[in-house]
Scaffold this motif. Structure first.
Motif, PDB file in Angstrom:
ATOM      1  N   ARG A  68       0.833  -1.198   0.000  1.00  0.00           N
ATOM      2  CA  ARG A  68       0.000   0.000   0.000  1.00  0.00           C
ATOM      3  C   ARG A  68       0.872   1.254   0.000  1.00  0.00           C
ATOM      4  O   ARG A  68       1.746   1.416   0.863  1.00  0.00           O
ATOM      5  N   MET A  69       0.650   2.115  -0.980  1.00  0.00           N
ATOM      6  CA  MET A  69       1.347   3.396  -1.062  1.00  0.00           C
ATOM      7  C   MET A  69       0.456   4.466  -0.449  1.00  0.00           C
ATOM      8  O   MET A  69      -0.697   4.629  -0.854  1.00  0.00           O
ATOM      9  N   GLU A  70       0.978   5.192   0.507  1.00  0.00           N
ATOM     10  CA  GLU A  70       0.196   6.225   1.186  1.00  0.00           C
ATOM     11  C   GLU A  70      -0.250   7.282   0.179  1.00  0.00           C
ATOM     12  O   GLU A  70       0.546   7.815  -0.589  1.00  0.00           O
ATOM     13  N   GLY A  71      -1.540   7.576   0.166  1.00  0.00           N
ATOM     14  CA  GLY A  71      -2.083   8.585  -0.734  1.00  0.00           C
ATOM     15  C   GLY A  71      -2.300   8.114  -2.155  1.00  0.00           C
ATOM     16  O   GLY A  71      -2.586   8.919  -3.046  1.00  0.00           O
ATOM     17  N   TYR A  72      -2.197   6.793  -2.386  1.00  0.00           N
ATOM     18  CA  TYR A  72      -2.305   6.266  -3.751  1.00  0.00           C
ATOM     19  C   TYR A  72      -3.622   6.665  -4.417  1.00  0.00           C
ATOM     20  O   TYR A  72      -4.678   6.660  -3.802  1.00  0.00           O
ATOM     21  N   ASP A 110       2.520  12.787  -7.360  1.00  0.00           N
ATOM     22  CA  ASP A 110       3.112  13.326  -6.142  1.00  0.00           C
ATOM     23  C   ASP A 110       3.150  12.326  -4.985  1.00  0.00           C
ATOM     24  O   ASP A 110       3.996  12.435  -4.099  1.00  0.00           O
ATOM     25  N   PHE A 111       2.230  11.361  -4.969  1.00  0.00           N
ATOM     26  CA  PHE A 111       2.196  10.436  -3.834  1.00  0.00           C
ATOM     27  C   PHE A 111       3.351   9.434  -3.856  1.00  0.00           C
ATOM     28  O   PHE A 111       3.665   8.815  -2.835  1.00  0.00           O
ATOM     29  N   VAL A 112       3.993   9.259  -5.016  1.00  0.00           N
ATOM     30  CA  VAL A 112       5.057   8.251  -5.126  1.00  0.00           C
ATOM     31  C   VAL A 112       6.315   8.748  -4.413  1.00  0.00           C
ATOM     32  O   VAL A 112       6.807   9.846  -4.691  1.00  0.00           O
ATOM     33  N   SER A 113       6.843   7.928  -3.524  1.00  0.00           N
ATOM     34  CA  SER A 113       8.035   8.270  -2.751  1.00  0.00           C
ATOM     35  C   SER A 113       9.220   7.430  -3.204  1.00  0.00           C
ATOM     36  O   SER A 113       9.067   6.454  -3.946  1.00  0.00           O
ATOM     37  N   ASN A 116       8.600   3.931  -2.263  1.00  0.00           N
ATOM     38  CA  ASN A 116       7.732   3.245  -3.226  1.00  0.00           C
ATOM     39  C   ASN A 116       8.518   2.835  -4.468  1.00  0.00           C
ATOM     40  O   ASN A 116       8.325   1.749  -5.017  1.00  0.00           O
TER      41      ASN A 116
END
Length: 210
Positions: A68-72, A110-113, A116
């Protein structure tokens, strides 16, 4: 609704050929560096494309995994881009394609870190049994630029670039190409599926006030 960067940020993806000034924010990309003629079959540029898309789609399709990616949010994979330069040349010399150096890019939401990204590299490497070590996490703060949509073959880009520079000069700006600010292309069309005369490419050059 699936997020489409071209529709949400229309100022950066123009649909007409009139040059314009834009302020581009700091953005994150998947990136692969290389050099050589982009038309060379099996060359480094074509290899960079083969490496980028599996990582982009691994991130997009993470919704179907336990990760799970935060804010995906679901998104359309953005168009391929590239930064181009040649050592000792200010701008681009299209007669010296073997001297091209490039950074192939795919913009990330933008949510991708970075975390991730690292997960996606490991996931794709295991699933596809490929070496993705050349793919890097790349942050680019492009800043103030002049840009225009170019329609036609890549070899005809100089005419569009000239119009961009004439517009830039008329607005009180000058070119600011240097090692950290490069000739930028965004490929709206897929060159593998589109006739050269119908190719659509956004050209972007860094500028500064005179």
């Amino acid at each position: 609704m699936v997020f489409n960067v071209k529709k949400e940020y229309k100022e950066f993806y123009p649909t007409n050929v009139e040059p314009r000034i834009v302020q581009v924010p700091k953005l994150n990309f998947l990136a692969v560096r290389g050099q050589g003629d982009p038309n060379e079959a099996g060359g480094e540029y074509q290899e960079s494309i083969r490496l980028l898309y599996p990582i982009a789609y691994t991130i997009k399709m993470s919704k179907n995994t336990d990760y799970r990616m935060e804010g995906y949010f679901d998104f359309v994979v953005p168009p391929l881009e590239a930064l181009w330069w040649q050592e000792g040349v200010k701008g681009v010399d299209y007669e010296r394609k073997m001297d091209f150096r490039f950074i192939s890019l795919i913009r990330m939401p933008d949510f991708v870190s970075k975390e991730n990204f690292d997960w996606a590299i490991a996931q794709a490497s295991q699933k596809k049994t490929m070496d993705f070590s050349k793919v890097e996490w790349f942050t680019y703060d492009e800043g103030l630029c002049v840009q225009s949509l170019h329609i036609g073959p890549y070899e005809d880009e100089p005419a569009t670039v000239q119009r961009m520079h004439e517009y830039m000069n008329g607005e009180g700006y000058q070119l600011d190409i240097r090692p950290e600010r490069m000739h930028h292309e965004i490929y709206i069309s897929d060159f593998r599926k589109t006739e050269p005369a119908r190719l659509k490419t956004i050209l972007r050059h860094p500028i500064k006030k005179k």
